[in-house]
Write a protein that holds these residues in place. Sequence first.
Motif: not given
Length: 353
Positions: A55-58, A98, A163-165, A170, A176, A242-244, A254-255, A320
Amino acid sequence: MDEQPTKIPSLLRTVEWKDNKVVMIDQTKLPNELVFVTYHDYNQVADAIRTLVVRGAPAIGVSGAFGMALAVLQSKATTKDELISDLKKAKEILFQTRPTAVNLAWGLEKIMNVANSGNSVDQIKELVINKSKKMADEDIQINKTMGKNGSELFDNNDTIMTHCNAGALATVAYGTALGVIRAAKETGKNVKVIATETRPIQQGSRLTAFELKHDGFDVSLIPDTAVGYTMANDLVNKVVVGADRIVRTGHVFNKIGTYQVATMAKQHGIPFYVAAPLSTFDMKSDAKDVIIEMRKGSEVTGIGDKKTAPDDVNVINPAFDMTPPELISGIITEKGVATPPYDESIQKLFEAN
Ligand code: MRU
């Protein structure tokens, strides 16, 4: 699929191409066990993305690309047209996993482009595998450059909330938001981190606290409900997340909970930064069109296997939320730091690309 518990390596690499297979850390098992899983079928990679093994965008962007690399190896096509048709099918299956992080579509599109540029089946296979490996290596380089750009925004003795990971876990490695914190430490700054637990599935406590402890950071874990307390009591100097997906107006997806953290930071005059590569920007969609993934209620009615709510309670479980640009002090990228007004500064980052 092979599953192997392993000793903790010094540098975590979340996803990797090895011997024509995809190897990834099973993040659902952290922090209790560090298990590496090996996949030879793109359908397994799609399942891994869907079930948050990765998981995690990148990280899901690169995993999608590796899924396509498996798809070329699995294909029995004898012509370019047949292979492209098999790849389109794999792309659709991987894409459906996703909806919010744009890096997944970005990774799949990059692979389709390179596949279309090939002339023969063998050439396409080689191009796709090489491109996916290159994307993984570039992810690390981009994170390091982003880290360097962002580290200048942080001072010696800062305590930084995240916040989050948005760490090594990720991404392919380095991270990031946590990459920025790593870079600040690497330049000799003494920085401490406050990680939010990040209910419902606790990426903050399971992953960020694990990763930062593993790498020797001074990290304190708080429940999400203590964000206001820590800010009101001067325990936090800055925030970086970070960001999605980031749209061209600077609205950041983001999360879940990021919006609350940003609002509270604004209330207390604490700078709130976002760190994300250009692959996380969606220059075509409007904020209102972005799909927020809704996840199953059992994530909220229990923690792990333990039930913490009555069986029949209704649940709303968005994965999110959207933080508006007026709450964001800067968006850190590998091309520099965008500041308000974001529609202009984000456009400039792309022109410099
Ligand atoms: O549901 P996840 O764990 O895939 O969501 C990931 C996040 O929202 C992270 O916070 C993150 O910033 C994006 S990845 C660097």
